[in-house]
Design an enzyme around this catalytic site. Structure first.
Site, short mmCIF file in Angstrom:
data_model
loop_
_atom_site.label_atom_id
_atom_site.label_comp_id
_atom_site.label_asym_id
_atom_site.label_seq_id
_atom_site.Cartn_x
_atom_site.Cartn_y
_atom_site.Cartn_z
N HIS A 105 1.97 -0.44 8.90
CA HIS A 105 3.44 -0.39 8.84
C HIS A 105 3.88 -0.29 7.39
CE1 HIS A 105 2.23 -4.63 8.69
NE2 HIS A 105 3.26 -4.80 7.88
N HIS A 107 7.19 -1.15 4.87
CA HIS A 107 8.45 -1.88 4.70
C HIS A 107 9.45 -1.00 3.95
CE1 HIS A 107 6.59 -5.96 5.45
NE2 HIS A 107 5.51 -5.28 5.12
#
Ligand code: 5GP
Length: 143
Positions: A105, A107
């Site tokens: 992932h 941010h």
């Protein structure tokens, strides 16, 4: 050093399967974006490929183009939605780097002049605030 295998029961895999709720702001065939529940600032969003990998180090390179195309799209949207001065992009790989959830992932965090980030994985945000912020980002993405 041999890294651990991908865990299909990590929290983001469960969110991707719809087993755990999230405040989604974007989804296509390859990528999902939703609000971080412990934001380091208002509008902190996570962008994930649907394809499983622990992080960038074991990701199939073919997932990275579509992922970063949406990272840019979400970065522009959060900047607009929150009237931010800038956007910080963070991505952690393995515990030594600060990674705590083992599905790749990125941010995306709106930034404001003179305002520091809150701690990584700090306090939980209220669901109504996350819902309100997600609405602002969806509106910016749609504009
Ligand atoms: P990492 O350290 O792995 O890069 O960051 C994981 C991020 O996921 C942290 O910023 C943390 O606040 C966030 N997070 C942890 N659990 C959940 C969850 O259940 N839902 C959402 N939306 N975010 C989470």
């Amino acid at each position: 050093m041999v890294e651990a295998a991908y865990d299909t029961d990590n929290i983001f895999a469960k969110i991707l399967r719809g087993e755990i709720p999230s405040h989604r702001v974007y989804e296509d065939e390859a990528v999902v974006a939703f609000m971080d529940v412990m934001p380091q600032g208002p509008g902190h969003t996570l962008v994930l490929p649907k394809a499983p990998s622990r992080n960038l180090l074991d990701a199939d390179a073919s997932t990275l183009g579509p992922l970063f195309k949406i990272v840019q799209k979400v970065a522009l949207a959060v900047k607009q939605a929150f009237g931010a001065d800038g956007v910080t992009i963070l991505q952690f790989n393995e515990p030594a780097s600060g990674q705590t959830v083992y599905h790749l992932h990125v941010h995306v965090i709106p930034r404001f002049e003179g305002i520091a980030l809150k701690p990584h994985s700090g306090g939980m945000e209220k669901p109504e605030i996350l819902a309100e912020n997600a609405g602002k980002i969806r509106a910016a993405l749609a504009s």
